[in-house]
Design a protein around this motif. Structure first.
Motif, mmCIF file in Angstrom:
data_model
loop_
_atom_site.group_PDB
_atom_site.id
_atom_site.type_symbol
_atom_site.label_atom_id
_atom_site.label_comp_id
_atom_site.label_asym_id
_atom_site.label_seq_id
_atom_site.Cartn_x
_atom_site.Cartn_y
_atom_site.Cartn_z
ATOM 1 N N LYS A 118 0.824 -1.207 0.000
ATOM 2 C CA LYS A 118 0.000 0.000 0.000
ATOM 3 C C LYS A 118 0.864 1.264 0.000
ATOM 4 O O LYS A 118 0.543 2.254 -0.670
ATOM 5 C CB LYS A 118 -0.924 -0.002 1.215
ATOM 6 C CG LYS A 118 -2.069 -1.005 1.122
ATOM 7 C CD LYS A 118 -2.961 -0.930 2.354
ATOM 8 C CE LYS A 118 -4.167 -1.848 2.228
ATOM 9 N NZ LYS A 118 -5.043 -1.778 3.426
ATOM 10 N N GLU A 119 1.957 1.241 0.722
ATOM 11 C CA GLU A 119 2.855 2.390 0.736
ATOM 12 C C GLU A 119 3.525 2.580 -0.616
ATOM 13 O O GLU A 119 3.667 3.707 -1.107
ATOM 14 C CB GLU A 119 3.912 2.213 1.827
ATOM 15 C CG GLU A 119 3.361 2.316 3.242
ATOM 16 C CD GLU A 119 4.415 2.017 4.294
ATOM 17 O OE1 GLU A 119 5.559 1.683 3.908
ATOM 18 O OE2 GLU A 119 4.098 2.097 5.496
ATOM 19 N N PHE A 120 3.926 1.461 -1.247
ATOM 20 C CA PHE A 120 4.688 1.528 -2.488
ATOM 21 C C PHE A 120 3.820 2.026 -3.650
ATOM 22 O O PHE A 120 4.268 2.844 -4.463
ATOM 23 C CB PHE A 120 5.255 0.141 -2.818
ATOM 24 C CG PHE A 120 6.254 0.128 -3.931
ATOM 25 C CD1 PHE A 120 7.582 0.447 -3.692
ATOM 26 C CD2 PHE A 120 5.878 -0.203 -5.226
ATOM 27 C CE1 PHE A 120 8.518 0.428 -4.729
ATOM 28 C CE2 PHE A 120 6.797 -0.220 -6.256
ATOM 29 C CZ PHE A 120 8.119 0.096 -6.003
ATOM 30 N N TYR A 121 2.580 1.543 -3.731
ATOM 31 C CA TYR A 121 1.742 1.854 -4.895
ATOM 32 C C TYR A 121 0.687 2.933 -4.633
ATOM 33 O O TYR A 121 0.266 3.622 -5.562
ATOM 34 C CB TYR A 121 1.029 0.583 -5.384
ATOM 35 C CG TYR A 121 1.967 -0.400 -6.037
ATOM 36 C CD1 TYR A 121 2.359 -0.252 -7.365
ATOM 37 C CD2 TYR A 121 2.485 -1.470 -5.308
ATOM 38 C CE1 TYR A 121 3.245 -1.146 -7.957
ATOM 39 C CE2 TYR A 121 3.368 -2.369 -5.889
ATOM 40 C CZ TYR A 121 3.749 -2.199 -7.209
ATOM 41 O OH TYR A 121 4.631 -3.082 -7.798
ATOM 42 N N PHE A 122 0.279 3.093 -3.382
ATOM 43 C CA PHE A 122 -0.859 3.984 -3.111
ATOM 44 C C PHE A 122 -0.550 5.042 -2.041
ATOM 45 O O PHE A 122 -1.465 5.686 -1.535
ATOM 46 C CB PHE A 122 -2.075 3.146 -2.673
ATOM 47 C CG PHE A 122 -2.450 2.080 -3.659
ATOM 48 C CD1 PHE A 122 -3.076 2.397 -4.865
ATOM 49 C CD2 PHE A 122 -2.156 0.740 -3.413
ATOM 50 C CE1 PHE A 122 -3.404 1.426 -5.788
ATOM 51 C CE2 PHE A 122 -2.482 -0.251 -4.343
ATOM 52 C CZ PHE A 122 -3.111 0.093 -5.529
ATOM 53 N N ASP A 123 0.731 5.222 -1.715
ATOM 54 C CA ASP A 123 1.138 6.212 -0.704
ATOM 55 C C ASP A 123 0.380 6.028 0.603
ATOM 56 O O ASP A 123 0.073 6.996 1.317
ATOM 57 C CB ASP A 123 0.932 7.643 -1.233
ATOM 58 C CG ASP A 123 1.846 7.952 -2.408
ATOM 59 O OD1 ASP A 123 2.972 7.441 -2.415
ATOM 60 O OD2 ASP A 123 1.414 8.683 -3.310
ATOM 61 N N ASN A 124 0.059 4.777 0.887
ATOM 62 C CA ASN A 124 -0.645 4.415 2.120
ATOM 63 C C ASN A 124 -2.014 5.100 2.246
ATOM 64 O O ASN A 124 -2.506 5.347 3.353
ATOM 65 C CB ASN A 124 0.208 4.740 3.357
ATOM 66 C CG ASN A 124 -0.135 3.825 4.519
ATOM 67 O OD1 ASN A 124 -0.623 2.708 4.333
ATOM 68 N ND2 ASN A 124 0.115 4.292 5.739
ATOM 69 N N LYS A 125 -2.611 5.377 1.086
ATOM 70 C CA LYS A 125 -3.955 5.950 1.058
ATOM 71 C C LYS A 125 -4.930 4.908 0.520
ATOM 72 O O LYS A 125 -4.525 3.945 -0.142
ATOM 73 C CB LYS A 125 -3.985 7.190 0.171
ATOM 74 C CG LYS A 125 -3.082 8.319 0.639
ATOM 75 C CD LYS A 125 -3.097 9.464 -0.358
ATOM 76 C CE LYS A 125 -2.157 10.576 0.095
ATOM 77 N NZ LYS A 125 -2.111 11.692 -0.895
ATOM 78 N N GLY A 163 -1.528 4.221 -9.711
ATOM 79 C CA GLY A 163 -0.902 3.236 -8.824
ATOM 80 C C GLY A 163 -1.543 1.871 -8.967
ATOM 81 O O GLY A 163 -0.857 0.841 -8.924
ATOM 82 N N ASN A 194 -5.598 7.738 -7.103
ATOM 83 C CA ASN A 194 -4.365 6.963 -7.317
ATOM 84 C C ASN A 194 -4.591 5.789 -8.272
ATOM 85 O O ASN A 194 -4.007 4.714 -8.110
ATOM 86 C CB ASN A 194 -3.767 6.477 -5.993
ATOM 87 C CG ASN A 194 -4.780 5.789 -5.086
ATOM 88 O OD1 ASN A 194 -5.719 5.144 -5.573
ATOM 89 N ND2 ASN A 194 -4.588 5.898 -3.775
#
Length: 555
Positions: A374-381, A390, A387
């Motif tokens: 989630k952090e890598f592809y969606f900036d933890n959103k 992403g 996104n």
């Protein structure tokens, strides 16, 4: 071995009332007549049986020998397709599904040249759908430098039920492809081709298939170059992780409960109706697998594959032939139609969207990986319209990019020094932007295939309305592919194209294929490092089905 079985080429040319020129080819299999359309430069031969698909209780076994005939076979039938679900327009107009569907098409240029290099194209369709000429290679043959062949192979349950029993050992579809290559080896010289200079190429599942053929002992010696376009033999969807469990799950979905008795399960499949065997809704799976696909078999005399592709590549236990290897820059657009339906599901239960070839000892391990993703592809959103790019990148990497780069690195580590790596990124200005994105466009799944083969897209064989720029891109792409098919290098000595060395350690260099050709450094370096760190700890190799118990019969 085969040379004594092949009859030299016999040509009979004439003009038919319809204006089509005909060509008669004589082989030990029987005489075959093909035709050339007015104004064209390629003779087409369709519907040539290269093997016979078994039926009844033996429908999941390896193919039988091809038939022979005495009278002339009018090779004009394009309608034969293998049993499949009729979805996503991946069928031929007027197509007729039949179990005995193992036919080939041959595209022969109108030239006096003999022993031309041969390219055999394997169609895609997730191992579930499609047919031999889903994308036709006629324009490659128009170069007058190659002969092109396409072949049907059994799909879905018919091709890839893998119980490990005598009647359903597994990989019937892959054994069809081996039979097709043996047919090429035996008969292609009669059509003017060189049986000792054969390139196997494929797109999507076809890319996975030719990548698997490359490492299978059953196909050794049947080709000398490989072109996998957007698909790898170690992709999570290429090999069934647990084929027996997969067979049980599908049988249960059809109301069959006695799944723990493998012989009862075998009987369910051999007696199931045609509609049941083609009812698999593979496209809705979220774990990067498409249900019935190739498998690891238990050791047997006619097995196609008895070790996992990862193990074979890691140990270097395969014949290393030149490879033209790569993908499009936004492969994940193939799943953009699922975004609206899946974004909320991803937010509610992201674990359902992890690849099937990852395993975890506990929920904490799994949740830690999910957090990293989630952090890598969606900036933890939360996954949302903001996104969506992403989401496309996530689908790209897990369906195609990472497995191909992982395989390329395994090849290089095993001493393979003839892999030519690329990323295709040409996009016409008229291409729609990704919905909800900020003017972002990308090359969709297998876009390079559509640039090389006939037509403007998967659904259109017509090139009359494409832009002049795209016509120029197609010309260069076909030149690269023909160079590789004929020489083993995409840019041979003396070419006007930029120099293109093989890939080395770390995925560098690679060729960017777009409006211009640019040699660049490491491909997908960031994604490869990210997923390497996860797969190093959590990779689950596919396994063969267990040995069935001894079968007892009543006295």
């Amino acid at each position: 071995m085969w040379s004594g079985l092949v009859v030299c080429l016999s040509l009979c040319l004439g003009v038919l009332g319809e204006g089509r020129e005909e060509k008669l080819v004589r082989t030990h299999q029987g005489p075959v007549k093909g035709y050339k359309e007015p104004g064209d430069s390629v003779f087409e031969f369709h519907g040539i049986p290269y093997a016979t698909a078994p039926t009844g209780d033996y429908k999941f076994q390896a193919p039988l020998h091809a038939p022979a005939w005495l009278s002339v076979l009018e090779a004009v039938d394009k309608s034969t397709i293998c049993p499949q679900a009729l979805i996503y327009n991946l069928t031929v107009e007027g197509g007729v599904q039949q179990e005995n569907c193992l036919v080939a098409s041959v595209y022969v240029p109108d030239t006096d040249q003999k022993r031309l290099p041969v390219v055999v194209y394997v169609h895609g369709g997730a191992y579930q759908v499609g047919f031999s000429n889903l994308q036709a290679p006629k324009n490659l043959a128009r170069s007058k430098k190659v002969i092109a062949v396409t072949i049907n192979y059994r799909l879905g349950i018919h091709g890839f039920l893998c119980l490990g029993t005598e009647r359903a050992p597994g990989n019937a579809g892959m054994k069809d492809l081996v039979a097709g290559l043996k047919w090429v080896k035996r008969y292609i010289s009669s059509y003017g081709g060189n049986p000792d200079d054969v390139t196997i190429a494929g797109y999507s599942a076809g890319a996975s298939a030719v990548d698997l053929l490359m490492i299978s002992p059953a196909a050794k010696g049947l080709f000398n170059k490989v072109i996998p376009e957007s698909g790898s033999n170690i992709a999570s969807w290429s090999i069934q992780i647990d084929p027996l469990e997969k067979a049980k799950k599908f049988a249960k979905s059809q109301g069959f409960e006695n799944v723990d008795d493998v012989y009862a399960l075998e009987e369910f499949y051999t007696s199931a109706s045609y509609d049941v065997l083609t009812s698999d809704s593979f496209w809705d799976t979220t774990n990067f697998h498409f249900e019935f696909s190739p498998c690891i078999e238990r050791n047997s005399e006619d097995a196609f594959l008895t070790e996992s592709p990862y193990t074979i590549l890691k140990n270097g236990k395969y014949k290393k032939v030149p490879m033209l290897y790569g993908f499009a820059d936004m492969e994940g657009l193939i799943r953009i139609d699922k975004f609206d339906a899946w974004k909320d599901r991803m937010n509610a239960n992201f674990s359902a969207f992890l690849p099937v070839d990852l395993q975890f000892e506990n929920d904490d391990e799994r949740d830690a990986v999910i957090q990293k993703v989630k952090e890598f592809y969606f900036d933890n959103k939360p996954v949302s319209k903001e996104n969506v790019v992403g989401y496309v990148d996530f689908m790209s990497d897990l369906l195609f990019v990472y497995s191909m780069m992982r395989a390329a690195n395994l090849h290089v580590n095993a001493g393979h020094d003839k892999i030519f790596l690329y990323e295709y990124n040409y996009v016409e200005g008229s291409t729609p932007i990704i919905p909800q994105s900020k003017e972002v466009r990308g090359a969709d799944h297998c876009a390079q295939t559509f640039a090389v083969l006939d037509g403007a897209s998967m659904y259109s064989g017509d090139e009359s309305n494409i832009s002049e720029e795209f016509k120029d891109v197609k010309k260069v792409m076909r030149e690269i592919w023909i160079n590789f098919i004929t020489t083993g290098s995409p840019v041979p000595e003396g070419s006007s194209l930029p120099a293109w060395p093989p890939v080395g350690a770390g995925g560098a260099p690679y060729m960017s294929l777009g409006r211009t050709l640019q040699l660049r450094g490491a491909l997908a370096e960031k994604q490869v490092r990210f997923w390497d760190s996860i797969y190093a700890k959590h990779y689950r190799e596919p396994q063969p089905p267990p040995a069935p118990p001894t079968r007892h019969t009543e006295l």
